[in-house]
Design an enzyme around this catalytic site. Structure first.
Site, mmCIF file in Angstrom:
data_model
loop_
_atom_site.group_PDB
_atom_site.id
_atom_site.type_symbol
_atom_site.label_atom_id
_atom_site.label_comp_id
_atom_site.label_asym_id
_atom_site.label_seq_id
_atom_site.Cartn_x
_atom_site.Cartn_y
_atom_site.Cartn_z
ATOM 1 N N ASP A 1 0.878 -1.176 0.000
ATOM 2 C CA ASP A 1 0.000 0.000 0.000
ATOM 3 C C ASP A 1 0.909 1.218 0.000
ATOM 4 O OD1 ASP A 1 -1.750 2.034 0.457
ATOM 5 O OD2 ASP A 1 -2.473 1.323 2.397
ATOM 6 N N LYS B 1 4.649 11.221 -4.147
ATOM 7 C CA LYS B 1 3.589 10.539 -4.909
ATOM 8 C C LYS B 1 2.631 11.577 -5.507
ATOM 9 C CE LYS B 1 -0.045 7.401 -3.994
ATOM 10 N NZ LYS B 1 -0.697 6.643 -2.938
ATOM 11 N N GLU C 1 -7.239 1.130 -4.798
ATOM 12 C CA GLU C 1 -7.329 0.954 -3.338
ATOM 13 C C GLU C 1 -8.711 0.442 -2.920
ATOM 14 O OE1 GLU C 1 -6.229 4.925 -2.379
ATOM 15 O OE2 GLU C 1 -4.097 4.501 -2.583
ATOM 16 N N ASP D 1 -13.325 5.456 0.479
ATOM 17 C CA ASP D 1 -12.040 5.315 1.163
ATOM 18 C C ASP D 1 -11.509 6.723 1.480
ATOM 19 O OD1 ASP D 1 -9.444 4.899 1.951
ATOM 20 O OD2 ASP D 1 -8.820 3.788 0.174
HETATM 21 N N1 LIG Z 1 -10.017 7.362 15.258
HETATM 22 C C1 LIG Z 1 -9.828 8.179 14.228
HETATM 23 N N2 LIG Z 1 -10.692 9.210 14.040
HETATM 24 C C2 LIG Z 1 -10.508 10.059 13.003
HETATM 25 N N3 LIG Z 1 -9.515 9.971 12.095
HETATM 26 C C3 LIG Z 1 -8.637 8.975 12.247
HETATM 27 C C4 LIG Z 1 -8.746 8.021 13.297
HETATM 28 N N4 LIG Z 1 -7.711 7.132 13.176
HETATM 29 C C5 LIG Z 1 -6.992 7.514 12.093
HETATM 30 N N5 LIG Z 1 -7.543 8.622 11.537
HETATM 31 C C6 LIG Z 1 -7.055 9.361 10.353
HETATM 32 O O1 LIG Z 1 -6.947 8.488 9.243
HETATM 33 C C7 LIG Z 1 -5.954 8.996 8.345
HETATM 34 C C8 LIG Z 1 -5.014 7.848 7.923
HETATM 35 O O2 LIG Z 1 -5.768 6.867 7.299
HETATM 36 P P1 LIG Z 1 -5.086 5.715 6.382
HETATM 37 O O3 LIG Z 1 -4.050 5.041 7.181
HETATM 38 O O4 LIG Z 1 -6.182 4.913 5.805
HETATM 39 O O5 LIG Z 1 -4.440 6.665 5.277
HETATM 40 P P2 LIG Z 1 -3.387 6.322 4.136
HETATM 41 O O6 LIG Z 1 -3.653 4.984 3.555
HETATM 42 O O7 LIG Z 1 -2.025 6.621 4.630
HETATM 43 O O8 LIG Z 1 -3.738 7.501 3.156
HETATM 44 P P3 LIG Z 1 -4.344 7.548 1.688
HETATM 45 O O9 LIG Z 1 -5.477 6.548 1.612
HETATM 46 O O10 LIG Z 1 -4.754 8.971 1.605
HETATM 47 O O11 LIG Z 1 -3.232 7.194 0.753
HETATM 48 C C9 LIG Z 1 -5.211 10.087 9.091
HETATM 49 O O12 LIG Z 1 -5.660 11.363 8.635
HETATM 50 C C10 LIG Z 1 -5.626 9.856 10.535
HETATM 51 O O13 LIG Z 1 -5.635 11.061 11.309
#
Ligand SMILES: Nc1ncnc2c1ncn2[C@@H]1O[C@H](COP(=O)(O)OP(=O)(O)OP(=O)(O)O)[C@@H](O)[C@H]1O
Length: 629
Positions: free
Chosen positions: A6, A71, A175, A205
């Site tokens: 990912d 990216k 994704e 997503d």
């Molecule tokens: N409990 C929560 N409440 C609100 N937001 C949250 C919570 N836990 C994580 N997040 C938010 O989720 C986001 C990260 O999500 P994720 O890991 O799916 O993203 P990613 O895969 O890195 O990003 P992208 O999909 O944009 O490439 C961050 O902005 C984080 O602050």
């Protein structure tokens, strides 16, 4: 072994994850510190390069040479409006090399520039190394997640990055599709995906920096994307910004807390002496983020409306399930808005299991499906999965504006002004792939001329003006002879796309003689092979240097940790330890060789031996980890 990757988002929280299918389920591969994800930072210094969390730690002391978020510029031209703000605000420098943004850093006292693909390749190689170290097996292939709305050029750039990292034939997976594969793996196992009959779904997503929405139809293991879009400028970090720009990390903590409690506080440290604490409630946060939630709903509505041209449209009222993916969908406000918007039909709203890891798990599952070698664990139901993707943006050719010959649009001759051209969409956005579509055009420029040439100019995009879209390539058909009785010559243009997204465009004169058919494989944005080979070689050289540098950095960290553990724990060892810590301080900003570390460790060991009781074992701090450079 095949792995799932990912690539995560593009902002400061940027993280990458890697997983493998083992013992009947997908498993996260941790980094060397045991973390389940790692920061997508690459930091250059005079001595070498660090990748991941260790690189991120360098950011405050070495901001100009610590790279993240590339990216976002991948597949873009230097002058593209979309990336101007990223370039302007970036703490490191971008330079224009042949119209492509490159990152310029200072390495070993001289400036070097890197293509964005090369930086992504550094992170991919690290993930491959992590996977090989974790499983003890060689990685053959990777399934890499991308936002489903990525354009052809962006996809190609990811593919080139994989190739530079030594990953041949990567499989790029949207994704949202990856998340559905994971969802299917536990919700429909045994009966196959959609075993309960045809289901219309909306997958939303919301990650840290990207929001992707896909409308899908699933049935009996077939996952068909009907329409999809990605907004690379909307995600969880926008909720942090909406809330308070100056204390982003504290705002993120408060936001995360408000998903499970009703009140939290944002702490703002102005200067060390002045410290503010703002209380904030869940309702307040939701109100501040309302416009962002609405943007997510607008995107969902657009995806639904775009699906109307598909064979199996997903209308607002036909959606049975909304699947939520990505960490930011934990915000209660998003679910509330969705419930209100879909209140008439009330579809079930489900959060995928393992919200943050569902995408990489889906990639690992798809990687196992593609694997032909040893598969760890049962895979019967895996074999039933069939993913059908869509064309992310419309494909077509330039035609001559206002010069249609009857029912046919006219292909331009080799001359003529580009301003007189319009864009004819042969394959509209969201057409399911693999597919082949043919359109017939006229070639009226041969009127009164015995032979002529037409030009097949291929574009991708949604504008009616060809030049506002992305130019994918061009070829010509020569020697087209006029027909008796002034009958208009017809030319068939076909777009053939395979399941991996490879496009071949063929043009053929209807009823024409041999030689009046020509084909072109779209290779837009693809790096020339010689450049890829050069970057592959450079990557190999850097890999060797990375290992050496990482080992030396590790040796410094170990020595420092060792000193502190003694200083804090044992009486009477201050002098030797203080001398060693002073040496570490003095050498912090210069290169240190393995030999120097060994001398320092020996003198520390001698100092400790004089004080410690006989039999006390003096630990070495990793002398054998680093090879002398
Ligand atoms: N409990 C929560 N409440 C609100 N937001 C949250 C919570 N836990 C994580 N997040 C938010 O989720 C986001 C990260 O999500 P994720 O890991 O799916 O993203 P990613 O895969 O890195 O990003 P992208 O999909 O944009 O490439 C961050 O902005 C984080 O602050």
């Amino acid at each position: 072994m095949n792995i799932g990757i990912d690539l995560g988002t593009q902002r400061r929280q940027v993280i990458r994850r890697v997983a493998v299918w083992r013992n009947g389920h997908p498993e996260i591969i941790p980094d060397e510190e045991g973390n389940r994800s790692f920061a997508s930072y690459v930091s250059f210094s005079r001595d070498g390069r660090l990748v991941g969390g260790r690189a991120k730690l360098q950011q405050s002391v070495n901001p100009k040479n610590t790279i993240f978020g590339v990216k976002r510029v991948l597949g873009h031209g230097f002058r593209d409006l979309e990336i101007q703000e990223d370039i302007r605000k970036s703490p490191f420098s971008y330079v224009d090399i042949g119209g492509v943004p490159h990152i310029e850093v200072e390495v070993r006292d001289r400036k070097e520039s890197f293509a964005p693909e090369e930086i992504i390749a550094v992170q991919l190689s690290k993930m491959v190394r992590m996977a090989e170290a974790y499983t003890g097996e060689k990685v053959h292939r990777a399934v890499v997640s991308i936002p489903p709305g990525f354009s052809r050029i962006q996809r190609q750039a990811v593919q080139d990055a994989c190739e530079i990292a030594g990953l041949e034939e990567p499989y790029l997976l949207g994704e949202t599709s990856a998340a559905v594969v994971y969802y299917g793996s536990y919700s429909w196992a045994g009966a196959g995906l959609g075993g309960g009959g045809e289901k219309r779904m909306l997958v939303i997503d919301v990650g840290a920096g990207t929001t992707s929405v896909s409308a899908m139809v699933t049935e009996e293991g077939v996952v068909e994307v009907v329409s999809a879009s990605s907004n690379l400028r909307l995600g969880g970090s926008d909720f942090d910004n909406a809330h308070q720009a100056k204390a982003r990390s504290s705002c993120e903590r408060a936001k995360v807390l408000l998903s499970s409690s009703l009140k939290a506080s944002v702490e703002l440290d102005i200067s060390g002496d002045v410290h503010y604490i703002f209380p904030i409630s869940r309702d307040e946060l939701n109100v501040r983020c309302e416009s962002k939630f609405e943007a997510i709903l607008d995107q969902a509505a657009q995806v639904v409306s775009q699906s109307s041209t598909s064979k199996s449209p997903v209308t607002k009222s036909s959606i049975q399930e909304i699947l939520l993916v990505g960490g930011a969908t934990r915000m209660t406000g998003i679910v509330d808005e969705l419930k209100a918007y879909f209140s008439e039909t009330n579809p079930s709203i489900t959060s995928v299991r393992d919200l943050d890891e569902a995408v990489v798990f889906g990639c690992a599952i798809q990687a196992a499906v593609l694997g032909e070698g040893k598969i760890h664990g049962p895979r019967d139901w895996l074999d039933t999965i069939l993913l059908l993707d869509v064309v992310p943006q419309s494909l077509g050719v330039a035609v001559t504006r206002g010069n249609d010959a009857g029912e046919f649009k006219t292909l331009p001759s080799d001359g003529g002004s580009p301003h007189e051209r319009a864009f004819s969409r042969t394959l509209p956005r969201n057409s399911t792939i693999p597919t082949k579509k043919t359109e017939t055009f006229s070639c009226s420029s041969i009127d009164g001329i015995s032979e002529s040439t037409v030009s097949i100019q291929v574009y991708e995009g949604e504008s009616d003006i060809p030049t506002a879209n992305t130019f994918l390539g061009c070829f010509e058909l020569h020697g087209i002879r006029s027909l008796p009785n002034s009958e208009v010559r017809r030319i068939q243009v076909s777009f053939d796309i395979d399941a991996r997204g490879r496009i071949v465009v063929t043009a053929e004169v209807v009823g024409g003689e041999r030689g009046q058919t020509r084909s072109m494989e779209v290779r837009v944005g693809r790096m020339p092979q010689y450049e890829k080979d050069r970057l592959k070689n450079r990557a190999r050289e850097w890999d060797a240097l990375d290992r050496q540098y990482e080992a030396l950095t590790q040796r410094r960290n170990n020595l420092e940790e060792y000193c502190y553990s003694f200083r804090d724990g044992v009486e009477g060892v201050h002098e030797g330890i203080a001398q060693c810590l002073q040496w570490l301080d003095d050498t912090a900003s210069r290169s240190v060789t393995n030999g120097e570390y060994t001398v320092q460790e020996d003198s520390l060991a001698a100092a400790l031996q004089r004080i410690l009781p006989p039999g006390y074992i003096i630990m070495r701090t990793g002398a054998d980890q680093a090879q002398e450079s």
